[in-house]
Scaffold this active site. Sequence first.
Site, short mmCIF file in Angstrom:
data_model
loop_
_atom_site.label_atom_id
_atom_site.label_comp_id
_atom_site.label_asym_id
_atom_site.label_seq_id
_atom_site.Cartn_x
_atom_site.Cartn_y
_atom_site.Cartn_z
N ILE A 108 0.83 -1.20 0.00
CA ILE A 108 0.00 0.00 0.00
C ILE A 108 0.86 1.25 0.00
O ILE A 108 0.55 2.25 -0.66
CB ILE A 108 -0.94 -0.02 1.22
CG1 ILE A 108 -1.98 -1.14 1.06
CG2 ILE A 108 -1.64 1.32 1.40
CD1 ILE A 108 -2.80 -1.40 2.30
N TYR A 111 -0.04 -8.72 16.00
CA TYR A 111 -0.05 -7.79 14.88
C TYR A 111 -1.24 -6.83 14.99
O TYR A 111 -1.09 -5.60 14.87
CB TYR A 111 -0.12 -8.53 13.55
CG TYR A 111 -0.34 -7.60 12.37
CD1 TYR A 111 0.70 -6.82 11.88
CD2 TYR A 111 -1.60 -7.47 11.80
CE1 TYR A 111 0.50 -5.94 10.83
CE2 TYR A 111 -1.81 -6.60 10.74
CZ TYR A 111 -0.77 -5.84 10.26
OH TYR A 111 -0.99 -4.96 9.23
N LYS A 162 -1.24 -2.63 15.45
CA LYS A 162 -1.93 -1.65 14.60
C LYS A 162 -2.92 -0.83 15.42
O LYS A 162 -3.10 0.36 15.17
CB LYS A 162 -2.63 -2.38 13.46
CG LYS A 162 -1.71 -3.14 12.52
CD LYS A 162 -0.63 -2.24 11.92
CE LYS A 162 -1.19 -1.25 10.91
NZ LYS A 162 -0.10 -0.46 10.26
#
Length: 310
Positions: A32, A181, A185
């Site tokens: 991204i 993870y 975030k």
Amino acid sequence: MSSTPSTPPWDVRRLPRADGRVFLVTGGNAGIGYFVAEQLSATGATVVLGSRNPAKAEAATASIRSRVPGARVRAVRLDLADLPSLGAAVESLDVDHLDAVVHNAGVALDAPPRRETGDGHELMFGTNHLGHFALTHRLLPLLSAAPAARVVTMGSFAARSERLDLDDLQSRKDYRPKRTYGRSKLAQMHFGLELDRRLRAAGSPVASVVVHPGGALDSLTPARPPVQVRTAGARLSGAPAALLVQGKHAGAWPAVRAVLDPTVRGGQLWGPRVFGLRGRPRNEPLWNHLTDTYAAARLWDTSRDLTGTG
């Protein structure tokens, strides 16, 4: 009778010009982040890719230049897992101001064992959150030198179902890769919102915005060889998923809008329009757990101590 001019709808394929502005995209060499950098380069701005891999950064800058004539794009070495190196990385930007930074870089581990950075932090939390926390501290003088700079933090839909364990932020007691993870975030997203609250309290012109890409798959992403390679088989196998999710080029849209759109405000959350998974970017309500200012403040204090930012 006069009419009030209306703001034209945001068009992801007709971005406003940003000549003379400088943007930094961490992890801009792949995924991204690459598409954020490519799209911002088309506005006439100077775009700097922060990457820990010089070869991949060179391939990404070459790809952008081949697609965007006259692109002002370059790269600096940036390793968010190495906190002592961040000062030199910021110096290497060699700019007198920074109009936006997109905190996009990150690592995701699919399987045990638990790993640590050189500073002794769990790798995903240390890179995705602590690295960006410390980098922002280093960048604030450059951001404050711009008239209306923005810090754009790339969260993840994976954080929606997670909650922080403030007593085990580094997953020392219970390490599960996918959960760790998602929590890393979530920590980033809490940081982005807490940062904006503190900037407002200090009367700073810098704004902090949180975004997420929804569901972004490689199989739905246009090819950018050698940065992004998509085989015919992958394209066909991923076609059914396009009803629900999108490619990484579209996953970049919320971040790009957060950088460029003058109507975007600090403290907002931007994501894809359709169920938060695909489509054009929109301002969406904060997820309930993101409104927990107590957790955000405790995370801030702990992050300050762990990074030594003072």
